[in-house]
Design an enzyme around this catalytic site. Structure first.
Site, mmCIF file in Angstrom:
data_model
loop_
_atom_site.group_PDB
_atom_site.id
_atom_site.type_symbol
_atom_site.label_atom_id
_atom_site.label_comp_id
_atom_site.label_asym_id
_atom_site.label_seq_id
_atom_site.Cartn_x
_atom_site.Cartn_y
_atom_site.Cartn_z
ATOM 1 N N ASP A 132 0.730 -1.120 -0.239
ATOM 2 C CA ASP A 132 0.243 0.124 0.425
ATOM 3 C C ASP A 132 0.702 1.447 0.236
ATOM 4 N N CYS A 187 -16.354 -14.541 -11.449
ATOM 5 C CA CYS A 187 -17.225 -14.508 -10.799
ATOM 6 C C CYS A 187 -18.398 -14.306 -11.963
ATOM 7 N N CYS A 197 -23.772 0.031 -6.631
ATOM 8 C CA CYS A 197 -22.746 1.256 -6.253
ATOM 9 C C CYS A 197 -23.198 2.032 -6.570
ATOM 10 N N CYS A 213 -15.828 7.665 -7.174
ATOM 11 C CA CYS A 213 -15.813 6.634 -6.115
ATOM 12 C C CYS A 213 -16.012 7.350 -4.322
ATOM 13 N N CYS A 239 -15.621 3.405 2.195
ATOM 14 C CA CYS A 239 -16.603 2.608 1.668
ATOM 15 C C CYS A 239 -16.407 1.143 1.251
ATOM 16 N N CYS A 242 -19.572 -2.206 -2.981
ATOM 17 C CA CYS A 242 -19.827 -3.107 -3.753
ATOM 18 C C CYS A 242 -18.746 -4.317 -3.550
ATOM 19 N N CYS A 246 -21.284 -9.247 -2.811
ATOM 20 C CA CYS A 246 -20.672 -9.493 -3.837
ATOM 21 C C CYS A 246 -20.534 -11.247 -3.008
HETATM 22 C C1 B12 Z 1 -5.242 4.246 -5.633
HETATM 23 C C2 B12 Z 1 -5.712 2.909 -4.426
HETATM 24 C C3 B12 Z 1 -7.148 2.954 -4.591
HETATM 25 C C4 B12 Z 1 -8.135 4.780 -5.038
HETATM 26 C C5 B12 Z 1 -8.599 3.491 -6.644
HETATM 27 C C6 B12 Z 1 -9.210 2.364 -6.709
HETATM 28 C C7 B12 Z 1 -8.379 1.466 -8.048
HETATM 29 N N1 B12 Z 1 -10.067 0.910 -8.298
HETATM 30 O O1 B12 Z 1 -8.353 1.871 -8.786
HETATM 31 C C8 B12 Z 1 -9.663 4.352 -3.725
HETATM 32 C C9 B12 Z 1 -8.945 5.932 -3.926
HETATM 33 C C10 B12 Z 1 -11.145 5.309 -4.973
HETATM 34 C C11 B12 Z 1 -9.611 3.597 -3.689
HETATM 35 C C12 B12 Z 1 -10.644 2.435 -3.102
HETATM 36 C C13 B12 Z 1 -10.218 1.247 -2.383
HETATM 37 N N2 B12 Z 1 -8.970 0.989 -1.987
HETATM 38 CO CO1 B12 Z 1 -7.277 0.869 -2.523
HETATM 39 N N3 B12 Z 1 -5.819 0.862 -3.312
HETATM 40 C C14 B12 Z 1 -5.405 2.342 -4.410
HETATM 41 C C15 B12 Z 1 -4.017 1.653 -4.900
HETATM 42 C C16 B12 Z 1 -3.104 2.546 -3.961
HETATM 43 C C17 B12 Z 1 -3.179 1.892 -6.031
HETATM 44 C C18 B12 Z 1 -4.454 1.557 -7.098
HETATM 45 C C19 B12 Z 1 -4.150 1.071 -8.483
HETATM 46 O O2 B12 Z 1 -3.180 1.269 -9.007
HETATM 47 N N4 B12 Z 1 -4.873 1.006 -9.066
HETATM 48 C C20 B12 Z 1 -4.387 1.368 -11.029
HETATM 49 C C21 B12 Z 1 -5.752 0.465 -11.429
HETATM 50 C C22 B12 Z 1 -5.314 0.205 -13.217
HETATM 51 O O3 B12 Z 1 -5.567 -1.052 -10.847
HETATM 52 P P1 B12 Z 1 -7.261 -1.787 -10.631
HETATM 53 O O4 B12 Z 1 -8.728 -0.656 -10.641
HETATM 54 O O5 B12 Z 1 -6.887 -2.063 -9.349
HETATM 55 O O6 B12 Z 1 -7.511 -2.641 -12.354
HETATM 56 C C23 B12 Z 1 -7.362 -3.602 -12.603
HETATM 57 C C24 B12 Z 1 -8.808 -4.294 -13.159
HETATM 58 O O7 B12 Z 1 -9.432 -3.048 -13.665
HETATM 59 C C25 B12 Z 1 -7.907 -5.474 -14.087
HETATM 60 N N5 B12 Z 1 -8.236 -5.823 -15.279
HETATM 61 C C26 B12 Z 1 -7.950 -5.229 -16.258
HETATM 62 N N6 B12 Z 1 -8.822 -5.254 -17.505
HETATM 63 C C27 B12 Z 1 -9.556 -5.972 -16.845
HETATM 64 C C28 B12 Z 1 -11.006 -7.146 -17.323
HETATM 65 C C29 B12 Z 1 -11.775 -6.944 -16.237
HETATM 66 C C30 B12 Z 1 -12.888 -7.851 -17.299
HETATM 67 C C31 B12 Z 1 -11.000 -6.976 -15.438
HETATM 68 C C32 B12 Z 1 -13.047 -7.883 -14.246
HETATM 69 C C33 B12 Z 1 -10.394 -6.416 -14.301
HETATM 70 C C34 B12 Z 1 -9.117 -5.850 -15.311
HETATM 71 O O8 B12 Z 1 -6.261 -4.924 -14.368
HETATM 72 C C35 B12 Z 1 -6.672 -3.819 -13.422
HETATM 73 C C36 B12 Z 1 -4.445 -3.118 -13.454
HETATM 74 O O9 B12 Z 1 -4.309 -3.701 -14.661
HETATM 75 C C37 B12 Z 1 -3.459 0.285 -4.207
HETATM 76 C C38 B12 Z 1 -2.624 0.129 -3.160
HETATM 77 C C39 B12 Z 1 -1.294 -0.598 -4.533
HETATM 78 N N7 B12 Z 1 -0.279 0.327 -3.866
HETATM 79 O O10 B12 Z 1 -1.358 -0.812 -5.419
HETATM 80 C C40 B12 Z 1 -4.763 0.261 -3.143
HETATM 81 C C41 B12 Z 1 -5.963 -1.328 -3.176
HETATM 82 C C42 B12 Z 1 -5.862 -1.293 -4.538
HETATM 83 N N8 B12 Z 1 -6.670 -0.882 -2.451
HETATM 84 C C43 B12 Z 1 -7.201 -1.767 -1.732
HETATM 85 C C44 B12 Z 1 -8.838 -1.491 -0.733
HETATM 86 C C45 B12 Z 1 -8.543 -2.642 0.223
HETATM 87 C C46 B12 Z 1 -9.663 -0.410 -0.801
HETATM 88 C C47 B12 Z 1 -11.205 -0.454 -1.509
HETATM 89 C C48 B12 Z 1 -11.564 -1.335 -0.490
HETATM 90 C C49 B12 Z 1 -10.895 0.865 0.371
HETATM 91 C C50 B12 Z 1 -12.351 0.596 0.949
HETATM 92 N N9 B12 Z 1 -13.201 0.300 1.381
HETATM 93 O O11 B12 Z 1 -13.172 2.231 0.751
HETATM 94 C C51 B12 Z 1 -11.618 0.631 -1.685
HETATM 95 C C52 B12 Z 1 -12.294 0.111 -3.284
HETATM 96 C C53 B12 Z 1 -12.428 0.269 -4.141
HETATM 97 C C54 B12 Z 1 -12.601 -0.036 -5.746
HETATM 98 N N10 B12 Z 1 -13.652 -0.536 -6.094
HETATM 99 O O12 B12 Z 1 -11.862 -0.332 -6.459
HETATM 100 C C55 B12 Z 1 -6.642 -2.654 -1.831
HETATM 101 C C56 B12 Z 1 -7.280 -4.235 -2.432
HETATM 102 C C57 B12 Z 1 -7.213 -5.308 -2.205
HETATM 103 C C58 B12 Z 1 -7.587 -6.109 -2.963
HETATM 104 N N11 B12 Z 1 -8.280 -6.813 -1.629
HETATM 105 O O13 B12 Z 1 -8.042 -5.534 -3.688
HETATM 106 C C59 B12 Z 1 -5.132 -2.058 -2.277
HETATM 107 C C60 B12 Z 1 -4.707 -3.112 -2.699
HETATM 108 C C61 B12 Z 1 -4.236 -1.523 -0.704
HETATM 109 C C62 B12 Z 1 -3.346 -3.305 -0.392
HETATM 110 N N12 B12 Z 1 -2.288 -2.855 -0.459
HETATM 111 O O14 B12 Z 1 -3.960 -3.925 0.298
HETATM 112 N N13 B12 Z 1 -8.114 2.648 -3.419
HETATM 113 S S1 SF4 Z 2 -20.309 -9.162 -6.467
HETATM 114 FE FE1 SF4 Z 2 -18.489 -9.827 -7.052
HETATM 115 S S2 SF4 Z 2 -18.363 -11.919 -7.798
HETATM 116 FE FE2 SF4 Z 2 -20.354 -10.580 -8.500
HETATM 117 S S3 SF4 Z 2 -19.289 -9.117 -10.243
HETATM 118 FE FE3 SF4 Z 2 -18.879 -7.815 -8.444
HETATM 119 S S4 SF4 Z 2 -17.136 -8.556 -7.602
HETATM 120 FE FE4 SF4 Z 2 -17.914 -10.657 -9.194
HETATM 121 S S1 SF4 Z 3 -16.050 1.885 -2.964
HETATM 122 FE FE1 SF4 Z 3 -17.302 0.686 -4.655
HETATM 123 S S2 SF4 Z 3 -19.331 0.920 -4.116
HETATM 124 FE FE2 SF4 Z 3 -18.040 2.345 -2.728
HETATM 125 S S3 SF4 Z 3 -18.249 3.907 -3.805
HETATM 126 FE FE3 SF4 Z 3 -16.552 3.054 -4.865
HETATM 127 S S4 SF4 Z 3 -17.049 1.537 -6.344
HETATM 128 FE FE4 SF4 Z 3 -18.761 2.101 -5.587
#
Ligand code: B12
Ligand code: SF4
Ligand code: SF4
Length: 371
Positions: A132, A187, A197, A213, A239, A242, A246
């Site tokens: 992180d 999924c 969401c 978000c 938040c 989502c 699940c």
């Molecule tokens: C920036 C960040 C945020 C941002 C942006 C989130 C985001 N989606 O990127 C914000 C502030 C919104 C956030 C929120 C949360 N975060 Co955050 N965050 C980070 C951080 C610092 C970087 C994430 C990053 O680089 N994202 C880059 C984008 C490109 O990645 P991605 O969104 O995951 O996208 C991937 C998918 O799209 C996938 N993909 C590509 N094509 C496709 C196609 C399909 C069909 C699918 C399904 C996927 C897919 O590949 C992409 C990566 O290449 C990391 C820590 C770290 N250093 O990594 C924690 C991290 C991701 N966060 C974490 C957590 C716990 C959360 C929250 C749950 C916290 C909360 N309860 O509020 C929420 C969840 C929101 C969500 N639905 O994602 C955890 C996730 C753990 C896990 N099991 O996944 C991390 C890993 C921290 C940690 N070290 O544990 N976060």
């Molecule tokens: S709720 Fe969970 S199992 Fe259903 S689409 Fe979202 S991440 Fe996948």
């Molecule tokens: S954490 Fe998940 S449910 Fe909450 S606003 Fe972000 S994407 Fe939507």
């Protein structure tokens, strides 16, 4: 290094990680995360990062383990579960804290990864813990180590155990690399997270628009966007919607449960009136391990005013007193949020206090409150 020694050594590191508190450990080669680099760049170009720096600041670095450890050859990736029982609810208006922040799970994760790193270093290898921080995209490391699949909510889900896990890696120059099979999608046709969401932030499967978000809106500096204030509900930090909906997270007993009773110091909710009465120093002492932009507690007060406006009883004397105090706060951003909260709670009678305010945001908020 002969192959069987590598396998034994990898198994040993795995046991060290599990014994130190990790719930799953996997290995990945340290090649650059090319797809993720492209994802960061295209999403940044599309504005989906909404001003976030973190891993977006320098996608070339945050997707290259070799930038963490010169000559990196492997990642030992760990997941630590954080699902835990909730403490009893509190009295009065409260702001909800997302599960990952109830206690310092990242601290516990780093300690466990540190045990793996110590062993590697004792054997003469270089080893650096990344969890992180901005140096590595943790989900992609975990995906490459075969720990789970990307859910449509973008979270990494572990098979049968769901997504209530924090993730991190040890980057090392030890030659441990075995590319595992990537985890197959779990999924299927489900899309509950997208539907649940509250702000429609999941704009495509796996793609979150941070500008919508709530997890980012409570962290980012600036005024809380008006169109998402009602959707914030009683949330103060993070938040979970989502993930709560699940299915793999909902099957009782399937997700990892850390313990039977809430850990000491568990902070699942915060009393909003206490927060609004606290000094800067008190707020930083209480919530300093949260991500607070610029370490400035006014963003917490802003969130608390929005949550108060969504949930409190405006006729309660203590709530009224807080509104009155914030309507004459020196900070115009907080006065504007207090105007919104007072209007939400049907206390437009209190707005006389700002009738002659000359701040543009307060004036705009008053005009909307009068409608
Ligand atoms: C920036 C960040 C945020 C941002 C942006 C989130 C985001 N989606 O990127 C914000 C502030 C919104 C956030 C929120 C949360 N975060 Co955050 N965050 C980070 C951080 C610092 C970087 C994430 C990053 O680089 N994202 C880059 C984008 C490109 O990645 P991605 O969104 O995951 O996208 C991937 C998918 O799209 C996938 N993909 C590509 N094509 C496709 C196609 C399909 C069909 C699918 C399904 C996927 C897919 O590949 C992409 C990566 O290449 C990391 C820590 C770290 N250093 O990594 C924690 C991290 C991701 N966060 C974490 C957590 C716990 C959360 C929250 C749950 C916290 C909360 N309860 O509020 C929420 C969840 C929101 C969500 N639905 O994602 C955890 C996730 C753990 C896990 N099991 O996944 C991390 C890993 C921290 C940690 N070290 O544990 N976060
Ligand atoms: S709720 Fe969970 S199992 Fe259903 S689409 Fe979202 S991440 Fe996948
Ligand atoms: S954490 Fe998940 S449910 Fe909450 S606003 Fe972000 S994407 Fe939507």
């Amino acid at each position: 290094v002969p192959a069987e020694i590598e396998v034994d050594y990898a198994a040993e590191l795995r046991s060290i990680g599990l014994a130190a508190g990790l719930d799953a450990v996997g290995l990945a080669p340290a090649d650059p995360f090319t797809r993720t680099r492209a994802d960061l760049e295209t999403r940044k170009a599309a504005g989906l990062h909404a001003g976030m720096a973190f891993t977006y600041r320098n996608p070339t670095r945050s997707t290259d383990p070799g930038a963490v450890v010169a000559g990196a050859r492997a990642l030992v990736v760990g997941a630590r579960g954080y699902l835990a029982p909730a403490p009893a609810p509190m009295e009065g208006p409260t702001g909800k804290v997302a599960r990952y922040a109830w206690v310092d799970h990242y601290g516990e994760l780093r300690v466990a990864l540190g045990a793996v790193a110590r062993r590697l270093k004792a054997d003469g290898w270089r080893a650096v813990v990344c969890a992180d921080d901005n140096s590595l995209v943790d989900r992609e490391a975990a995906y490459r180590a075969g720990l789970g699949w990307y859910g449509k909510n973008a979270n990494l889900l572990l098979p049968r155990r769901g997504s209530w896990f924090v993730l991190g890696s040890v980057v090392t120059d030890a030659p441990l690399a075995h590319a595992p099979e990537p985890m197959a999608d779990g999924c299927g046709s489900c899309q509950r997270c997208i539907e649940a969401c509250p702000t429609g932030a999941i704009v495509a499967p796996g793609v979150v628009d941070a500008g919508r978000c709530l997890a980012w809106l409570v962290q980012r500096p600036g005024s809380f966007p008006r169109q998402y204030r009602v959707a914030l509900g009683d949330r103060l930090y993070g938040c979970d919607d989502c993930q709560e909906v699940c299915p793999p997270n909902r099957h009782a007993g399937r997700s990892h449960v850390a313990q039977d009773a809430p850990a000491p110091g568990t902070e699942a909710a915060v009393a909003l009136l206490d927060l609004l009465a606290a000094t800067d120093a008190e707020l930083l002492a209480r919530h300093g391990r949260w991500y607070i932009a610029e370490r400035d507690p006014r963003w917490l007060r802003r969130n608390a005013l929005v949550a108060l406006g969504n949930t409190a009883d405006g006729r309660e004397p203590a709530v009224e007193a807080a509104l009155v105090r914030y309507l004459s706060a020196p900070d115009p951003m907080l006065r504007a949020h207090a105007v919104w909260a007072a209007a939400q709670l049907d206390r437009r009678d209190l707005l006389a206090a700002v009738a002659h305010d000359d701040d543009a945001e307060v004036v705009a908020e008053l005009a909307l409150a009068a409608r």
